[in-house]
Design an enzyme around this catalytic site. Structure first.
Site, mmCIF file in Angstrom:
data_model
loop_
_atom_site.group_PDB
_atom_site.id
_atom_site.type_symbol
_atom_site.label_atom_id
_atom_site.label_comp_id
_atom_site.label_asym_id
_atom_site.label_seq_id
_atom_site.Cartn_x
_atom_site.Cartn_y
_atom_site.Cartn_z
ATOM 1 N N HIS A 102 0.887 -1.166 0.000
ATOM 2 C CA HIS A 102 0.000 0.000 0.000
ATOM 3 C C HIS A 102 0.927 1.219 0.000
ATOM 4 C CE1 HIS A 102 -2.460 -2.885 2.432
ATOM 5 N NE2 HIS A 102 -3.517 -2.286 1.915
ATOM 6 N N ASP A 105 2.265 2.004 3.401
ATOM 7 C CA ASP A 105 3.182 1.058 4.066
ATOM 8 C C ASP A 105 4.610 1.439 3.752
ATOM 9 O OD1 ASP A 105 0.863 -0.550 4.200
ATOM 10 O OD2 ASP A 105 1.512 -1.754 2.496
HETATM 11 C C1 XLS Z 1 -7.519 -6.542 4.526
HETATM 12 C C2 XLS Z 1 -7.096 -6.802 3.154
HETATM 13 C C3 XLS Z 1 -5.949 -5.925 2.681
HETATM 14 C C4 XLS Z 1 -5.842 -5.947 1.193
HETATM 15 C C5 XLS Z 1 -5.034 -4.843 0.618
HETATM 16 O O1 XLS Z 1 -8.199 -7.335 5.155
HETATM 17 O O2 XLS Z 1 -6.789 -8.146 3.031
HETATM 18 O O3 XLS Z 1 -4.754 -6.320 3.286
HETATM 19 O O4 XLS Z 1 -5.329 -7.154 0.740
HETATM 20 O O5 XLS Z 1 -5.580 -3.608 0.872
#
Ligand code: XLS
Ligand code: NI
Ligand code: NI
Length: 438
Positions: A102, A105
């Site tokens: 993301h 991140d």
């Molecule tokens: C959250 C989601 C997230 C997505 C990416 O539960 O799994 O991690 O994969 O935004």
């Protein structure tokens, strides 16, 4: 790249099933060919940045526990760049070909959008260099549209038009950075796109806005020449009570209703399937038969805990079932198997990151080989084919061809009197047969 963050860990090698070395693959040999593809290319493993490099181990009852010696805990760009070094050393030593992130991140959010963009550019430069020096590639990028309090009512589905605009600007940038880093996909997970209570919610307007948002994203991707695959990730609840991307079927209905089917496929996550009351195999098969199975977030939940615990997959039944579907469509490319999974709070040492990923990769490799063996022998496919044989000829063939009316069927049955007797579904026999392959 300085190799200093995991000094005690060598490059992880395939040593075969007899090895007792916990820092070796027992089943994942990247060069082994299954159904005509090397496991490396078939599975396209990816390490996720958020859990693996930003997860702190905090839970609702206590703060973080993770020891991450390379991380000074600050929100500086400098720290973020240093973390890139640790991340790419980890990913290369593990031998995963891909990673995912993301925007927030990898780079710290600034005071303003402009500052956040500048931070992201600075870290993207470090990511590009690390990719070039290690050969690790970007499976997908995405934007975090859920952590900042501005997204309390959602992002694309917020009641606040300025928040929609902010989210659009953020996704515009995230797609651009994903493109710049050669990302092969871009994911939408609707963080807070859902509702807590219908008393205050205009569901129609929110869904319209979400669709508008995706169309705008696809238009922007086109305008900058980003050819990566867009993926929508189903999740039924958490953090909201109801997420609009509930499950594969709900996502598919949304994409179809809003004319997005040719632009967006699905990224299916195991623990989200569980939360929706489905098996992962169900979600994958549903997506596959509709032609929208794009990629997977590999993890698992805990049946005794009712939330998205994002554990690493260690269950061979689970990965066998996943791979039965994935092999059926010849793999996931340009998608892959992303470990959207985190080590437990008690597994706080950097070394645990290796154990977790090695286990996940080995479990998928085993599932792949077991599924391929089942498919090679045709035990399930032949059974299923035979089970539906009444539709291959006679009245069944006519039903499928659409050449009979209700009146024709009534006439047929009046003449015949009673249906041909049913046969056993043989579920237990098939379960035993699958066990024989494990
Ligand atoms: C959250 C989601 C997230 C997505 C990416 O539960 O799994 O991690 O994969 O935004
Ligand atoms: Ni996910
Ligand atoms: Ni998740």
């Amino acid at each position: 790249m300085s190799q200093q963050h995991f000094p005690d860990v060598p490059k992880i090698q395939f040593e075969g099933p007899k090895s007792k070395n916990p820092l070796a693959f027992k089943h994942y040999n990247p060069d082994e060919v299954v159904e005509g593809q090397k496991l490396r290319d078939l599975l396209r493993f990816s390490v996720c940045y958020w859990h693996t490099f930003r997860g702190t181990g905090s839970d609702p009852f206590g703060p973080g526990t993770m020891l991450r010696p390379w991380d000074d805990g600050s929100n500086s760009v400098e720290n973020a760049v240093k973390r890139v070094g640790a991340a790419f050393e980890f990913i290369s030593k593990l031998g995963a070909p891909f990673y995912c992130f993301h925007d927030r991140d990898v780079a710290p959010e600034g005071e303003t959008l402009a500052e956040s963009n500048k931070n992201l550019d600075a870290v993207a430069k470090a990511l590009a260099e690390a990719q070039a020096s290690t050969g690790v590639k970007l499976l997908w990028g995405t934007a975090n549209l859920f952590s900042n309090p501005r997204f309390m009512h959602g992002a694309a589905t917020s009641c606040n038009a300025d928040v929609f605009a902010y989210a659009a600007a953020q996704v515009k940038k995230a797609i651009e950075v994903t493109h710049q880093l050669g990302g092969e996909n871009y994911v939408f997970w609707g963080g807070r796109e859902g509702y807590m209570n219908l008393y205050n919610t205009d569901m129609k307007r929110e869904l319209d806005h979400l669709a508008k948002f995706m169309h705008l994203a696809a238009d922007h991707a086109k305008s900058i020449g980003f050819k990566g695959q867009f993926l929508f990730e189903p999740k039924p609840k958490e953090p909201t009570k109801h997420q609009y991307d509930f499950d594969a079927a709900a996502c598919l209905n949304f994409l179809r209703a809003y004319g997005l089917l040719d632009k967006v496929k699905l990224n299916i996550e195991t623990n989200h399937a569980t939360l929706a009351g489905h098996t992962m195999q169900h979600e994958l098969e549903y997506a596959r038969i509709q032609g929208v199975l794009g990629s997977i977030d590999a993890n698992t939940g805990d049946l005794l805990l009712g939330w998205d615990t994002d554990q690493f997959p260690t269950d061979i039944y689970l990965t066998t079932q996943c791979m039965l579907v994935i092999l059926q469509q010849g793999g996931l490319k340009p998608g892959g198997v992303n470990f959207d999974a985190k080590v437990r709070r008690e597994s706080f040492e950097p070394l645990d990151l290796f154990h977790a990923h090695i286990g996940g990769m080995d479990t998928f490799a085993r599932g792949t080989k077991i599924a391929a063996a089942i498919r090679r022998d045709g035990v399930l496919t032949n059974f299923v084919k035979n089970r539906y044989r009444s539709f291959d000829t006679g009245i069944g063939q006519k039903i499928e061809a659409g050449t009979v009316t209700f009146a024709d069927l009534e006439k047929y049955m009046l003449e015949k009197g009673n249906p041909t007797p049913n046969e056993s579904g043989r579920q237990e026999m098939l379960e035993n047969i699958v066990n024989d392959y494990l």
